[in-house]
Scaffold this active site. Structure first.
Site, PDB file in Angstrom:
ATOM      1  N   ASP A   1      -9.962   6.145  -3.294  1.00 46.85           N
ATOM      2  CA  ASP A   1      -8.759   6.561  -4.017  1.00 46.85           C
ATOM      3  C   ASP A   1      -9.210   7.107  -5.375  1.00 46.85           C
ATOM      4  OD1 ASP A   1      -9.523   4.319  -5.442  1.00 46.85           O
ATOM      5  OD2 ASP A   1      -7.459   3.776  -5.927  1.00 46.85           O
TER       6      ASP A   1
ATOM      7  N   CYS B   1     -25.635   2.883 -14.796  1.00 43.98           N
ATOM      8  CA  CYS B   1     -24.679   3.996 -14.799  1.00 43.98           C
ATOM      9  C   CYS B   1     -25.319   5.257 -15.382  1.00 43.98           C
ATOM     10  CB  CYS B   1     -23.434   3.616 -15.609  1.00 43.98           C
ATOM     11  SG  CYS B   1     -22.185   4.918 -15.642  1.00 43.98           S
TER      12      CYS B   1
ATOM     13  N   CYS C   1     -17.160   0.411 -21.185  1.00 43.33           N
ATOM     14  CA  CYS C   1     -18.502   0.366 -20.593  1.00 43.33           C
ATOM     15  C   CYS C   1     -19.272  -0.889 -20.997  1.00 43.33           C
ATOM     16  CB  CYS C   1     -19.274   1.622 -20.974  1.00 43.33           C
ATOM     17  SG  CYS C   1     -18.487   3.145 -20.381  1.00 43.33           S
TER      18      CYS C   1
ATOM     19  N   GLU D   1       0.817  -1.212   0.000  1.00 39.66           N
ATOM     20  CA  GLU D   1       0.000   0.000   0.000  1.00 39.66           C
ATOM     21  C   GLU D   1       0.849   1.259   0.000  1.00 39.66           C
ATOM     22  OE1 GLU D   1      -2.932   0.280  -0.799  1.00 39.66           O
ATOM     23  OE2 GLU D   1      -3.507  -1.817  -0.676  1.00 39.66           O
TER      24      GLU D   1
ATOM     25  N   TYR E   1      -6.931   6.792   3.157  1.00 41.68           N
ATOM     26  CA  TYR E   1      -7.070   5.675   2.216  1.00 41.68           C
ATOM     27  C   TYR E   1      -6.376   4.423   2.745  1.00 41.68           C
ATOM     28  CZ  TYR E   1      -6.027   2.340  -1.309  1.00 41.68           C
ATOM     29  OH  TYR E   1      -5.897   1.153  -1.953  1.00 41.68           O
TER      30      TYR E   1
ATOM     31  N   CYS F   1     -13.476   0.973 -15.777  1.00 40.03           N
ATOM     32  CA  CYS F   1     -13.824   2.394 -15.658  1.00 40.03           C
ATOM     33  C   CYS F   1     -12.540   3.224 -15.672  1.00 40.03           C
ATOM     34  CB  CYS F   1     -14.627   2.629 -14.370  1.00 40.03           C
ATOM     35  SG  CYS F   1     -15.612   4.130 -14.376  1.00 40.03           S
TER      36      CYS F   1
END
Length: 348
Positions: A152, A222, A213, A51, A134, A206
């Site tokens: 994020d 969406c 899509c 991370e 985060y 995305c």
DNA sequence: AATCCGGGGAT
DNA sequence: ATCCCAGGATT
């Protein structure tokens, strides 16, 4: 802009949390990333290291660094006991060097204050160097499968498009809206896979540009897709032009090699070996130039052929051996492209 | 709340 | 070239 509660209510009318999390979890299981190096075991230390490395850094870039790191610092005790030079050397090239010092400080905090165990609560995690909002959620979700939200760049983009939100993803005062939505949709079960699914959707479907899509499990709900406005989301604040700054560096080469100066830790390239930097432009003609673009300004550097002022933390290194020191990329690049014949001429 | 911190991937 | 990346610390 409406109240946070308004956007939460509207979102939940679009898709209920249980439906949303089930969709993301099912998609992750079959289409997500499930073989990343830090996913092979649910090891909290592995999650912590990954991370910190992944902050503002792409997965593909991190993978080799993560493997080298675990080989050299296999557990939190080893990292806590390591020398700062070893830590910085393994981080060299990854950027945002403060993260490396934060990671070692985090390891020492865990060893000294938490008996070598990465904490599980948000309160304890938040006090550890390098762990912000985060990363608190990421460690709780990925290491402990706890029902903690993450926000994020991926999550903001996903929510912004899914609900056609007016919030600006690069404006910190708007973050609380994204966090409220993320909290609302975080499931109490299987959040490790849910959180991973949010990131995977953001990274592979995305995407910032040319989102896929047609392959999205959320395409039927969406808002921005229904409006044919996917390319207009997420909204962002228009950025100002990046300023240009001049930099002046000394090229001091002898038969013994090029003189390098270890920078202090309160500047760009903290604690990295570099050509000595001058506060101001000398008189006469520069020996060379290079340009480098940072995220927030452009550096136009001039290289001056002259003896360097005598200071602490200097050493001479053969031009062919600079790779082993971990110089900033633009400096390393400049020295490698240096015309050796011109240097030899200067030396005579 | 705005600014600073890096290097590289993707387009 | 430009945007963006599993953000956090500092001011």
């Amino acid at each position: 802009m409406q109240s946070i509660d308004y956007y939460v209510r509207t979102a939940k009318q679009t898709i209920a949390p249980a439906n949303f999390s089930r969709t993301v979890i099912d998609w992750q299981q079959t289409h997500g990333r499930n073989d990343l190096p830090w996913q092979r075991e649910a090891n909290p230390y592995h999650v912590l290291v990954s991370e910190l490395m992944l902050q503002q850094t792409q997965v593909k870039t991190v993978i080799p660094y993560f493997s080298r790191w675990l080989a050299r610092f296999p557990d939190v005790e080893t990292l806590a006991a390591a020398s700062e030079d070893d830590v910085m050397q393994l981080w060299q090239g990854l950027g945002y060097y403060r993260r490396a010092r934060n990671l070692q400080a985090a390891a020492r905090t865990v060893v000294n204050n938490h008996n070598g165990e990465i904490p599980t609560t948000a309160t304890e995690l938040r006090e550890i160097p390098g762990i912000g909002p985060y990363t608190v959620g990421a460690i709780r979700a990925f290491a402990y499968d706890a029902p903690a939200a993450i926000v994020d760049g991926n999550v903001k983009r996903l929510f912004a498009r899914l609900f056609a939100l007016p919030f600006l993803v690069n404006k910190s005062s708007h973050d609380r809206y994204f966090w409220a939505l993320a909290e609302e949709y975080t499931p109490t079960q299987e959040n490790r896979r849910f959180a991973q699914g949010l990131l995977d959707l953001g990274a592979t479907i995305c995407k910032p540009k040319q989102p896929l899509c047609a392959a999205c499990p959320l395409q039927s709900v969406c808002h921005s897709l229904a409006l044919d406005l996917v390319d207009d989301y997420p909204k962002r604040e228009t950025k100002k032009a990046t300023p240009t700054r001049a930099g002046h560096f000394v090229l001091d080469v002898t038969e013994a090699g090029v003189l390098l100066q270890k920078r202090d830790d309160s500047s760009v390239w903290p604690n990295l070996w570099c050509l000595p930097e001058l506060a101001a432009m000398p008189s006469g003609d520069a020996f060379g130039h290079f340009k480098h673009t940072f995220s927030h300004y452009k550096l136009e550097a001039s290289i001056w052929w002259q003896p360097a002022p005598d200071q602490l933390r200097q050493q001479r290194v053969a031009l062919d051996a600079i790779d082993q020191l971990g110089l900033p990329a633009p400096i390393r690049n400049y020295l490698q492209k240096l015309d050796r014949r011109e240097v030899c001429q200067k030396l005579e």
